[in-house]
Each structure stands twice: as C-alpha cells, then as structure tokens.
Design a protein around this motif. Structure first.
Motif, PDB file in Angstrom:
ATOM      1  N   TRP A 257       0.814  -1.161   0.044  1.00 33.83           N
ATOM      2  CA  TRP A 257      -0.036  -0.232  -0.034  1.00 33.83           C
ATOM      3  C   TRP A 257       0.975   1.259   0.009  1.00 33.83           C
TER       4      TRP A 257
ATOM      5  N   HIS B 294      -9.334  -0.165   1.922  1.00 30.22           N
ATOM      6  CA  HIS B 294      -8.132  -0.568   1.414  1.00 30.22           C
ATOM      7  C   HIS B 294      -8.015  -0.693   0.071  1.00 30.22           C
TER       8      HIS B 294
ATOM      9  N   SER C 198      -5.530   1.749  -1.743  1.00 30.62           N
ATOM     10  CA  SER C 198      -5.169   2.444  -0.430  1.00 30.62           C
ATOM     11  C   SER C 198      -5.589   3.701  -0.180  1.00 30.62           C
TER      12      SER C 198
ATOM     13  N   SER D 184      -6.578   2.182   7.932  1.00 30.68           N
ATOM     14  CA  SER D 184      -7.270   1.542   6.669  1.00 30.68           C
ATOM     15  C   SER D 184      -8.920   1.023   6.920  1.00 30.68           C
TER      16      SER D 184
END
Length: 340
Positions: free
Chosen positions: A108, A150, A153, A212
């Motif tokens: 990420w 997520h 990212s 996240s």
C-alpha cells in the motif's frame, strides 16, 4: 553534496522497526507486554517514514516528473503485486488471489506514496498552515465513509497525507531543532508516558494506527473523529520524540539507510513464510531479543549490495549495479590479459 547522515540513520532505524513490528505481530494476542510494544512502535514508525518521504519530495508537477514517479513507484508496485500473489499461493496463504488495486500487505505504501506526490502538486500552492489544516480535516472526515477503505489504499492515503505534507514544508534546520537537550529530555517523558498509556488502555484497536478502516468498523461510528484526532496528536509527539534521539554521526551502517525500499519490498518473503510455517514462539524476553536480532539480520541482508544488484531491475527499473559489476570484471580480465 554529501548526504546528511541523520536522515539515513533515521530511515535505517525506522525500516528495522517496520520489519520488527511485522515479525512480532503474530505474538501480540495474549501478551499485554508484546501488545504494548507493538502498538508503541506503530504510533510513530510509519508516520515518521512518511514524514521523511515528504521531506525529500522536492520535485515539480510536470509530465516528465509524473512519468518518472510512476516508473519509480507504480512499476515496482505492479511487479510485486504479481510476485507476492504467486508467493502467497506457494506457501498456502489465504487471500492470495490477485486484485491489482487491492494492495498486498505492505505494498500500500508505494501506491499511497505516488498519490501523495500527485496531491502535493496542488497542496504546495496553498500556504503551509492552511494546507496542513485541510489535509488533517480530510483525514478526519474520511473515516466516516466506509467505501473509502483498503482498495487503492485510499483510506491510508488520506489519513497519512498530513505527515507527508508536514515533511515537505519543514526545513532541515527545523528538524534539527529537536536535538536540543531540553527537548530530548521531554521526548523520553513522552515515549514513556505513551508506553504506559498503551499498557493500561482498555482494548485499543490497532486499526486506529493502521488507518485502513472506517470509524464504523472500528466501533465508533459517531465519535471516531475525536479518536483519530487523538491518534494524530500522539503520532506527532511520538514521531518528534523518536527523531530527537536519532544520531547525527555517520557510521558503517548509515549507508544502509539509502536502501530501505529494498528491505521494505522484500522482507515480506521472510515474514509471511515465518507466519505460515509458525516457526517461532515468544515465551521469554530472550525470545523477543532473538526476534530483534533476526529482524536486524533481515535488514542487513536485504540492504546488502548483492541483493540490491539482483533486484534493482525490478525495483528501480534499471541495471546500473550489474552493468558496473560486469564492466569492472571485463576491465580486470583485460588487465590480467595484458599482464600475462
């Protein structure tokens, strides 16, 4: 110009903590001490890493710059997405299926780093204080949107962006201001207070530090903004406290701080294998020290010149180390032939 040893020392220390944090993560459940150490590291190690990335982000926003940036960050991101997908399949790890824009584990950071540079094109046109305020506001508000998670990212990109922007705006003299003896003494108090606070805190969710997940997922759908603001304050204080104690002198290990991207991208092969094979246990402080030594060895190996030469084509998109090695060997052969 000679590189400033302070910043390379800082990057080396932080990449060690990244590896060490990932190594000890499976052992935090059931141990208040391990959980405290893990959370303590996570209050500052990625914010500080991102801060330093912003400090060195002095480029422009033209097409050539963006193209070079994409080659430097998105190319290795896509390559290692494929590599880790195959590796996870081989070691039998769940969730190995490939989703190109759902970053595997630590990848990420590459996607977010590219995004921070793009955001910087606009934010550097805004006065520093105003830009930081806006970026913090976005980081606070984004937690209310469960769709921002997520994938791509996005959540981490927005939540961690203030640290990148802070690094961009601060000067070297301002960072070195932390080295004052009074501030170093205060830094020790801050680091100890945070450790004690974490130890006695009731069930603090690591998701607040990983950035996240949405507030709803973290169990505070209404007042998550207050919790994240407290996390911001804690991370800034911890980051400043740790940076205050980074040594300024160059050592034999300082050069390894220039190769942290290699360690970041490659240490997952070790860590994920250790987790799937369930090779280690922590039952004593000696076990913890052993994991620290192992983490240090992983950093040393992955930042070594041979590893850098092997992986440079995939990580940097060039082969200068191998070419120089080849040319040096050819030159030695020619000299040997002339002297024979």
């Amino acid at each position: 110009m000679e590189r400033n040893a302070y910043f390379d020392n800082a990057k080396l220390m932080l990449i060690f903590l990244v590896v060490f944090g990932h190594v000890i993560q499976p052992f935090v459940d059931g141990s208040q001490g391990m959980n405290t150490l893990y959370l303590w590291i996570y209050t500052f190690h990625m914010p500080a890493f991102i801060f330093l990335s912003g400090f060195f982000a002095k480029g422009s926003g033209n097409r050539k710059y963006i193209t070079k940036l994409a080659q430097k960050l998105l190319f290795p991101y896509m390559i290692f997405q494929l590599i880790y997908t195959g590796y996870y399949f081989l070691i039998g790890k769940d969730g190995w299926q490939l989703e190109m824009f759902y970053p595997h584990w630590s990848l990420w950071f590459l996607f977010s780093l590219f995004s921070w540079h793009i955001l910087l094109i606009w934010f550097k046109k805004i006065p520093a204080a105003m830009g930081l305020a806006i970026s913090v506001g976005i980081g606070l508000i984004v937690g209310y949107f469960g769709e921002v998670g997520h994938t791509f990212s996005l959540s981490r990109t927005f939540v961690f962006f203030p640290f990148f922007l802070m690094g961009y705006w601060l000067t070297q003299n301002q960072v070195m201001w932390l080295k004052q003896i009074q501030l170093k003494a205060a830094a020790v108090v801050v680091m100890m207070a945070v450790a004690v606070g974490i130890y006695f805190a009731p069930d603090f969710n690591t998701g607040w530090l990983l950035a996240s997940k949405s507030y709803s997922t973290l169990g505070l759908p209404e007042y998550g903004i207050i919790a994240r603001l407290l996390v911001y304050v804690t991370s800034v204080l911890m980051m400043a406290s740790v940076l205050a104690w980074i040594p300024e002198k160059r050592s034999r290990l300082t050069v390894l701080g220039t190769r942290t991207l290699y360690v970041y991208l490659l240490h997952g092969f070790f860590v994920q294998f250790f987790r799937e094979a369930d090779l280690f246990a922590v039952n004593h402080v000696i076990d913890l020290l052993g994991l620290a030594v192992m983490s240090a060895l992983i950093v040393l190996v992955l930042s070594s010149r041979p590893i850098q030469g092997i992986w440079q084509p995939l990580i940097e998109g060039r082969m200068s180390i191998l070419k120089n090695k080849f040319m040096h060997s050819r030159k030695q052969e020619q000299q040997y032939g002339e002297n024979a």
